[in-house]
Design a protein around this motif. Structure first.
Motif, PDB file in Angstrom:
ATOM      1  N   UNK A 198       0.872  -1.163   0.000  1.00 23.95           N
ATOM      2  CA  UNK A 198       0.000   0.000   0.000  1.00 23.95           C
ATOM      3  C   UNK A 198       0.910   1.213   0.000  1.00 23.95           C
ATOM      4  N   UNK A 199       0.466   2.267  -0.607  1.00 25.09           N
ATOM      5  CA  UNK A 199       1.306   3.444  -0.740  1.00 25.09           C
ATOM      6  C   UNK A 199       0.694   4.576   0.064  1.00 25.09           C
ATOM      7  N   UNK A 200       1.493   5.146   0.968  1.00 25.61           N
ATOM      8  CA  UNK A 200       1.066   6.290   1.757  1.00 25.61           C
ATOM      9  C   UNK A 200       1.405   7.531   0.949  1.00 25.61           C
ATOM     10  N   UNK A 201       0.372   8.234   0.489  1.00 27.36           N
ATOM     11  CA  UNK A 201       0.616   9.381  -0.373  1.00 27.36           C
ATOM     12  C   UNK A 201       0.369  10.709   0.327  1.00 27.36           C
ATOM     13  N   UNK A 202      -0.227  10.689   1.490  1.00 23.08           N
ATOM     14  CA  UNK A 202      -0.473  11.940   2.189  1.00 23.08           C
ATOM     15  C   UNK A 202      -0.602  11.732   3.682  1.00 23.08           C
ATOM     16  N   UNK A 203       0.069  12.591   4.443  1.00 25.00           N
ATOM     17  CA  UNK A 203      -0.029  12.551   5.897  1.00 25.00           C
ATOM     18  C   UNK A 203      -0.531  13.913   6.346  1.00 25.00           C
ATOM     19  N   UNK A 204      -1.594  13.915   7.135  1.00 25.15           N
ATOM     20  CA  UNK A 204      -2.191  15.161   7.602  1.00 25.15           C
ATOM     21  C   UNK A 204      -2.438  15.056   9.099  1.00 25.15           C
TER      22      UNK A 204
ATOM     23  N   UNK B 234      -3.351   8.891   3.879  1.00 22.28           N
ATOM     24  CA  UNK B 234      -4.023   8.493   2.650  1.00 22.28           C
ATOM     25  C   UNK B 234      -3.254   7.307   2.083  1.00 22.28           C
ATOM     26  N   UNK B 235      -3.920   6.155   2.020  1.00 24.17           N
ATOM     27  CA  UNK B 235      -3.287   4.928   1.576  1.00 24.17           C
ATOM     28  C   UNK B 235      -3.988   4.435   0.318  1.00 24.17           C
ATOM     29  N   UNK B 236      -3.188   4.045  -0.670  1.00 20.86           N
ATOM     30  CA  UNK B 236      -3.778   3.497  -1.891  1.00 20.86           C
ATOM     31  C   UNK B 236      -3.128   2.151  -2.188  1.00 20.86           C
ATOM     32  N   UNK B 237      -3.853   1.308  -2.890  1.00 25.02           N
ATOM     33  CA  UNK B 237      -3.342  -0.013  -3.251  1.00 25.02           C
ATOM     34  C   UNK B 237      -2.464   0.090  -4.492  1.00 25.02           C
ATOM     35  N   UNK B 238      -1.460  -0.768  -4.544  1.00 24.76           N
ATOM     36  CA  UNK B 238      -0.539  -0.762  -5.680  1.00 24.76           C
ATOM     37  C   UNK B 238      -1.133  -1.556  -6.842  1.00 24.76           C
TER      38      UNK B 238
ATOM     39  N   UNK C 130      -2.499  -5.300  -6.864  1.00 29.70           N
ATOM     40  CA  UNK C 130      -1.641  -6.378  -6.377  1.00 29.70           C
ATOM     41  C   UNK C 130      -2.138  -6.867  -5.027  1.00 29.70           C
ATOM     42  N   UNK C 131      -2.158  -8.184  -4.877  1.00 27.37           N
ATOM     43  CA  UNK C 131      -2.592  -8.814  -3.636  1.00 27.37           C
ATOM     44  C   UNK C 131      -1.578  -9.877  -3.240  1.00 27.37           C
ATOM     45  N   UNK C 132      -1.072  -9.802  -2.010  1.00 33.93           N
ATOM     46  CA  UNK C 132      -0.130 -10.820  -1.536  1.00 33.93           C
ATOM     47  C   UNK C 132      -0.800 -12.175  -1.446  1.00 33.93           C
ATOM     48  N   UNK C 133      -2.075 -12.206  -1.102  1.00 39.80           N
ATOM     49  CA  UNK C 133      -2.814 -13.465  -1.040  1.00 39.80           C
ATOM     50  C   UNK C 133      -2.901 -14.090  -2.435  1.00 39.80           C
ATOM     51  N   UNK C 134      -3.169 -13.258  -3.433  1.00 35.71           N
ATOM     52  CA  UNK C 134      -3.225 -13.755  -4.808  1.00 35.71           C
ATOM     53  C   UNK C 134      -1.859 -14.242  -5.264  1.00 35.71           C
TER      54      UNK C 134
END
Length: 140
Positions: free
Chosen positions: A21-27, A37-41, A79-83
């Motif tokens: 997961x990518x952290x793109x914003x910290x407030x 703000x976390x988004x999936x890769x 992307x999923x680690x489980x997959x």
């Protein structure tokens, strides 16, 4: 508080390939609340690398398209680690691989991930020889 934010930022950067997961914003909000703000890769590219048992790169006998066809992970999907674990199990179940691993790598700053399939093929073939003499005696 700043130390905590740096810790969270460094933690997510250092271990991003585990959580992918990518952290793109910290407030920082009032009352000590922090919003991340976390988004999936997204899968950017998938490549196959054949390795010898020693870990050295080698040329594989199996076509990369044969391996890629078996994967559920596809370019453009999340992307999923489980997959990835399921894909590894599927490749091993084919019976032609001795070891398989999927290594995610960041694809620049795009929020995408490149996947490298490390595959060690089973040793196949061999020479067998046999022979013998059968002697039959009949006693009366």
């Amino acid at each position: 508080m700043i130390y905590f934010l740096e810790y969270v930022k460094n933690f997510s950067i250092d271990l991003w390939f585990l959580i992918v997961d990518i952290v793109s914003g910290i407030e920082i909000l009032s009352g000590g609340i922090t919003r991340l703000q976390v988004s999936e890769a997204e899968v950017n590219n998938i490549s196959v690398r054949f390795l010898h048992r020693t870990g050295e790169p080698t040329t594989g006998k199996t076509g990369p398209e044969t391996i890629l066809r078996q994967l559920n992970a596809k370019k453009g999907q999340v992307y999923s680690m489980l997959q990835a674990k399921t894909d590894v199990d599927t490749l091993l179940a084919m019976g032609i691989m001795e070891d398989v691993s999927i290594v995610p790598q960041p694809a620049g700053d795009s929020g995408k991930v490149d996947l490298t399939i490390n595959a060690v093929e089973c040793v196949s073939g061999g020479i067998t020889a046999g022979g013998g003499i059968v002697e039959s005696q009949v006693a009366l």
